[in-house]
Write an enzyme that holds these catalytic residues in place. Structure first.
Site, mmCIF file in Angstrom:
data_model
loop_
_atom_site.group_PDB
_atom_site.id
_atom_site.type_symbol
_atom_site.label_atom_id
_atom_site.label_comp_id
_atom_site.label_asym_id
_atom_site.label_seq_id
_atom_site.Cartn_x
_atom_site.Cartn_y
_atom_site.Cartn_z
ATOM 1 N N ALA A 10 0.804 -1.224 0.000
ATOM 2 C CA ALA A 10 0.000 0.000 0.000
ATOM 3 C C ALA A 10 0.833 1.268 0.000
ATOM 4 C CB ALA A 10 -0.943 -0.002 1.210
ATOM 5 N N GLY A 12 3.411 1.942 -1.935
ATOM 6 C CA GLY A 12 3.884 2.296 -3.273
ATOM 7 C C GLY A 12 2.909 3.231 -3.965
ATOM 8 N N ILE A 14 1.135 2.992 -6.813
ATOM 9 C CA ILE A 14 -0.133 2.382 -7.217
ATOM 10 C C ILE A 14 -0.921 1.964 -5.980
ATOM 11 C CG2 ILE A 14 -1.183 0.417 -8.396
ATOM 12 C CD1 ILE A 14 1.036 0.609 -10.486
ATOM 13 N N TYR A 148 10.846 -11.510 -13.471
ATOM 14 C CA TYR A 148 9.680 -10.688 -13.158
ATOM 15 C C TYR A 148 8.496 -11.093 -14.038
ATOM 16 C CZ TYR A 148 6.874 -6.461 -12.362
ATOM 17 O OH TYR A 148 5.870 -5.584 -12.046
#
Length: 240
Positions: A10, A12, A14, A148
């Site tokens: 949370a 970050g 976004i 990734y």
């Protein structure tokens, strides 16, 4: 009646946008973070506007202990948004074993374990939604981001399988797949590189964290009550 959502990652950019959007819609929030204390402090200050309950939970999801710590902090839950993540930009041949296992645990193992451990709370209510913030690279793959791409693709496969397993329990599972979003993750791009990237995108620009949060809001809402097992692309027409 209070409606609670867990948002991992949370702190970050976004994650913050999603947190603000859900708080504005009346959600009470469990706000997971790990290293970004400043980001969490900023978010909590921003959330004061909505006067809800917002509980920060610090946990390292790259470890089993961190997963258990987060689970033990959750008392009631309606929706889950898996937003925690970290990019790895590196040739596979130059990627060491520690980095590979770190990203598998952070993006895949922790989300599977958290889901397994929190499902009983969702089953009790016989409704709810689980949402994964994946990546365009989880769909198309990218050179220099093989690990990734693999773990983000794994999130999509897990979400699709899980959606079939929990649908009869009233739980929907979906994925938001962002493309190039204006975050610190892309600050390494030179102006010329940024321009070239934007010219590859049909809409001619990067997206914003707020645009990702709108997709999250929709998929969690009753407006998406007949949508499960889907990937909603928020990529401006890039790689479609």
């Amino acid at each position: 009646m209070k409606k609670w959502a867990l948002i991992t990652g949370a702190s970050g950019e976004i994650g913050k946008a999603i947190s603000r959007k859900l708080a504005a819609e009346g959600y009470y929030l469990y706000l997971h973070y790990y290293q970004n204390q400043q980001g969490m402090d900023e978010l909590l200050q921003q959330l004061n506007e909505w006067n809800g309950e917002y509980i920060p939970i610090r946990a390292d999801l790259s470890t089993i202990e961190g997963v258990e710590q987060l689970v033990q902090s959750i008392f009631q839950i309606d929706d889950i948004v898996f937003c925690a993540g970290k990019e790895l930009n590196k040739l596979l041949i130059d990627t060491n074993e520690e980095e590979i296992f770190f990203h598998i645990q952070l993006h895949m193992s922790s989300t599977i374990l958290l889901t397994k451990k929190l499902l009983p709370k969702l089953y009790q209510k016989e409704k709810g939604a689980i949402l994964f913030i994946s990546s365009i690279w989880g769909e198309t793959g990218a050179a220099l981001e093989t690990v990734y791409s693999a773990v983000k693709g794994g999130q999509i496969a897990f979400a699709k399988a899980l959606s079939k397993e929990v649908a009869r329990n009233g739980i929907r599972v979906n994925v938001v797949s962002p493309g190039a979003i204006q975050t610190r993750m892309n600050q390494f791009l030179a102006e010329e590189e940024k321009y070239d990237l934007e010219m590859e995108i049909a809409l001619g620009r990067m997206g914003t964290p707020e645009e990702v949060s709108e997709a999250v809001s929709f998929l969690l809402s009753p407006k998406a009550s007949y949508i499960t097992g889907e990937v909603l692309r928020v990529n401006g027409g890039w790689y479609t």
